[in-house]
Scaffold this active site. Structure first.
Site, PDB file in Angstrom:
ATOM      1  N   ASP A  33     -42.892 -81.199 -40.438  1.00 23.70           N
ATOM      2  CA  ASP A  33     -43.743 -80.200 -39.776  1.00 23.70           C
ATOM      3  C   ASP A  33     -44.254 -80.804 -38.467  1.00 23.70           C
ATOM      4  O   ASP A  33     -44.725 -81.947 -38.449  1.00 23.70           O
ATOM      5  CB  ASP A  33     -44.906 -79.842 -40.709  1.00 23.70           C
ATOM      6  CG  ASP A  33     -45.609 -78.557 -40.290  1.00 23.70           C
ATOM      7  OD1 ASP A  33     -46.059 -78.478 -39.128  1.00 23.70           O
ATOM      8  OD2 ASP A  33     -45.721 -77.645 -41.114  1.00 23.70           O
ATOM      9  N   ILE A  34     -44.119 -80.054 -37.368  1.00 26.58           N
ATOM     10  CA  ILE A  34     -44.546 -80.618 -36.075  1.00 26.58           C
ATOM     11  C   ILE A  34     -46.074 -80.562 -35.882  1.00 26.58           C
ATOM     12  O   ILE A  34     -46.596 -81.158 -34.963  1.00 26.58           O
ATOM     13  CB  ILE A  34     -43.856 -79.947 -34.862  1.00 26.58           C
ATOM     14  CG1 ILE A  34     -43.965 -78.437 -34.907  1.00 26.58           C
ATOM     15  CG2 ILE A  34     -42.428 -80.389 -34.733  1.00 26.58           C
ATOM     16  CD1 ILE A  34     -43.497 -77.765 -33.622  1.00 26.58           C
ATOM     17  N   GLN A  96     -49.268 -67.058 -43.596  1.00 26.22           N
ATOM     18  CA  GLN A  96     -47.876 -67.408 -43.267  1.00 26.22           C
ATOM     19  C   GLN A  96     -47.644 -67.243 -41.774  1.00 26.22           C
ATOM     20  O   GLN A  96     -47.952 -66.202 -41.189  1.00 26.22           O
ATOM     21  CB  GLN A  96     -46.889 -66.526 -44.061  1.00 26.22           C
ATOM     22  CG  GLN A  96     -45.440 -66.918 -43.806  1.00 26.22           C
ATOM     23  CD  GLN A  96     -44.439 -66.150 -44.685  1.00 26.22           C
ATOM     24  OE1 GLN A  96     -44.810 -65.255 -45.427  1.00 26.22           O
ATOM     25  NE2 GLN A  96     -43.186 -66.525 -44.583  1.00 26.22           N
ATOM     26  N   HIS A 102     -40.323 -71.183 -46.987  1.00 26.08           N
ATOM     27  CA  HIS A 102     -40.346 -72.648 -46.988  1.00 26.08           C
ATOM     28  C   HIS A 102     -41.431 -73.161 -47.914  1.00 26.08           C
ATOM     29  O   HIS A 102     -42.421 -72.470 -48.175  1.00 26.08           O
ATOM     30  CB  HIS A 102     -40.596 -73.196 -45.576  1.00 26.08           C
ATOM     31  CG  HIS A 102     -41.770 -72.579 -44.889  1.00 26.08           C
ATOM     32  ND1 HIS A 102     -41.706 -71.350 -44.275  1.00 26.08           N
ATOM     33  CD2 HIS A 102     -43.048 -73.003 -44.730  1.00 26.08           C
ATOM     34  CE1 HIS A 102     -42.885 -71.052 -43.758  1.00 26.08           C
ATOM     35  NE2 HIS A 102     -43.725 -72.032 -44.034  1.00 26.08           N
ATOM     36  N   PHE A 103     -41.218 -74.363 -48.392  1.00 25.88           N
ATOM     37  CA  PHE A 103     -42.249 -75.091 -49.132  1.00 25.88           C
ATOM     38  C   PHE A 103     -42.753 -76.232 -48.258  1.00 25.88           C
ATOM     39  O   PHE A 103     -41.969 -76.907 -47.594  1.00 25.88           O
ATOM     40  CB  PHE A 103     -41.693 -75.666 -50.444  1.00 25.88           C
ATOM     41  CG  PHE A 103     -41.984 -74.788 -51.617  1.00 25.88           C
ATOM     42  CD1 PHE A 103     -41.193 -73.677 -51.869  1.00 25.88           C
ATOM     43  CD2 PHE A 103     -43.066 -75.046 -52.447  1.00 25.88           C
ATOM     44  CE1 PHE A 103     -41.470 -72.845 -52.944  1.00 25.88           C
ATOM     45  CE2 PHE A 103     -43.356 -74.218 -53.517  1.00 25.88           C
ATOM     46  CZ  PHE A 103     -42.557 -73.116 -53.766  1.00 25.88           C
ATOM     47  N   HIS A 104     -44.065 -76.410 -48.275  1.00 22.64           N
ATOM     48  CA  HIS A 104     -44.686 -77.563 -47.633  1.00 22.64           C
ATOM     49  C   HIS A 104     -44.833 -78.659 -48.689  1.00 22.64           C
ATOM     50  O   HIS A 104     -45.380 -78.406 -49.769  1.00 22.64           O
ATOM     51  CB  HIS A 104     -46.101 -77.226 -47.140  1.00 22.64           C
ATOM     52  CG  HIS A 104     -46.173 -76.141 -46.112  1.00 22.64           C
ATOM     53  ND1 HIS A 104     -46.390 -76.401 -44.780  1.00 22.64           N
ATOM     54  CD2 HIS A 104     -46.098 -74.785 -46.211  1.00 22.64           C
ATOM     55  CE1 HIS A 104     -46.445 -75.253 -44.104  1.00 22.64           C
ATOM     56  NE2 HIS A 104     -46.264 -74.257 -44.953  1.00 22.64           N
TER      57      HIS A 104
HETATM   58  P1  AMP Z   1     -46.496 -71.225 -42.765  1.00 22.50           P
HETATM   59  O1  AMP Z   1     -47.886 -70.740 -42.443  1.00 22.50           O
HETATM   60  O2  AMP Z   1     -46.362 -71.628 -44.214  1.00 22.50           O
HETATM   61  O3  AMP Z   1     -45.463 -70.203 -42.322  1.00 22.50           O
HETATM   62  O4  AMP Z   1     -46.311 -72.551 -41.952  1.00 22.50           O
HETATM   63  C1  AMP Z   1     -45.366 -72.721 -40.942  1.00 22.50           C
HETATM   64  C2  AMP Z   1     -45.389 -74.171 -40.565  1.00 22.50           C
HETATM   65  O5  AMP Z   1     -44.348 -74.392 -39.646  1.00 22.50           O
HETATM   66  C3  AMP Z   1     -46.682 -74.666 -39.920  1.00 22.50           C
HETATM   67  O6  AMP Z   1     -47.209 -75.718 -40.705  1.00 22.50           O
HETATM   68  C4  AMP Z   1     -46.239 -75.135 -38.540  1.00 22.50           C
HETATM   69  O7  AMP Z   1     -46.912 -76.293 -38.138  1.00 22.50           O
HETATM   70  C5  AMP Z   1     -44.771 -75.401 -38.750  1.00 22.50           C
HETATM   71  N1  AMP Z   1     -43.916 -75.282 -37.578  1.00 22.50           N
HETATM   72  C6  AMP Z   1     -43.930 -74.329 -36.613  1.00 22.50           C
HETATM   73  N2  AMP Z   1     -42.939 -74.532 -35.723  1.00 22.50           N
HETATM   74  C7  AMP Z   1     -42.262 -75.626 -36.154  1.00 22.50           C
HETATM   75  C8  AMP Z   1     -41.134 -76.341 -35.655  1.00 22.50           C
HETATM   76  N3  AMP Z   1     -40.482 -75.982 -34.567  1.00 22.50           N
HETATM   77  N4  AMP Z   1     -40.737 -77.455 -36.360  1.00 22.50           N
HETATM   78  C9  AMP Z   1     -41.381 -77.850 -37.455  1.00 22.50           C
HETATM   79  N5  AMP Z   1     -42.449 -77.214 -37.978  1.00 22.50           N
HETATM   80  C10 AMP Z   1     -42.885 -76.114 -37.323  1.00 22.50           C
END
Ligand code: AMP
Length: 142
Positions: A33-34, A96, A102-104
């Protein structure tokens, strides 16, 4: 709302955007995650399109969970984390941000507070270093 083939993770899957990949197989991809909530915060996604738990096919969810199951202990061991938080958000009301399921996998360390969700970009060199630690560890276990 239907699946948007131009969402950020679809672009990463196509190679249109870079990522700090730590693992890939036929069905799934894992990358950092960035805007990590903690060191080593990893996202695991299926290669098949689905927005979230509300539309994902069972077979795609099953292969996604197999990768989460495989990587979670490796990430914990590679970083010597004290615990692991798994997070998965569905819909705007749940917070979201990206509509490709996706899973964190969020490593937790005693005394280190969790950063806010999707809030602060991590420096590129730190992401690169952490991805290398995880990639090396996963390669040694395989
Ligand atoms: P969610 O709220 O579960 O959809 O989380 C999306 C996640 O994607 C967030 O934690 C962001 O920090 C992460 N994210 C957004 N853009 C990117 C990217 N280009 N590469 C990696 N992670 C990302």
């Amino acid at each position: 709302m239907s699946y948007d083939p131009d969402n950020i993770f679809a672009k990463i899957l196509r190679g249109d955007l870079p990522c700090h990949k730590i693992y890939e197989d036929d069905n799934t991809l894992a990358f950092l995650d960035i805007m990590p909530r903690a060191k080593g915060h990893t996202l695991v996604i299926p290669k098949s399109p689905a927005q979230n738990m509300l539309d994902v096919r069972l077979e795609d969810f099953t292969t996604l969970m197999a990768t989460v199951h495989k990587l979670t202990p490796m990430i914990q061991q590679a970083l010597d984390a004290d615990g692991i938080l798994l997070q998965q958000l569905n819909g705007d009301a749940a917070g979201q941000l990206v509509y490709h399921i996706h899973f964190h996998i969020v490593p937790r360390f005693e005394g280190v507070p969790l950063k806010h969700h999707g809030n602060q970009f991590q420096q590129e060199d730190i992401l690169k270093k952490n991805a290398q630690i995880l990639t090396d560890y996963i390669a040694r276990q395989s």
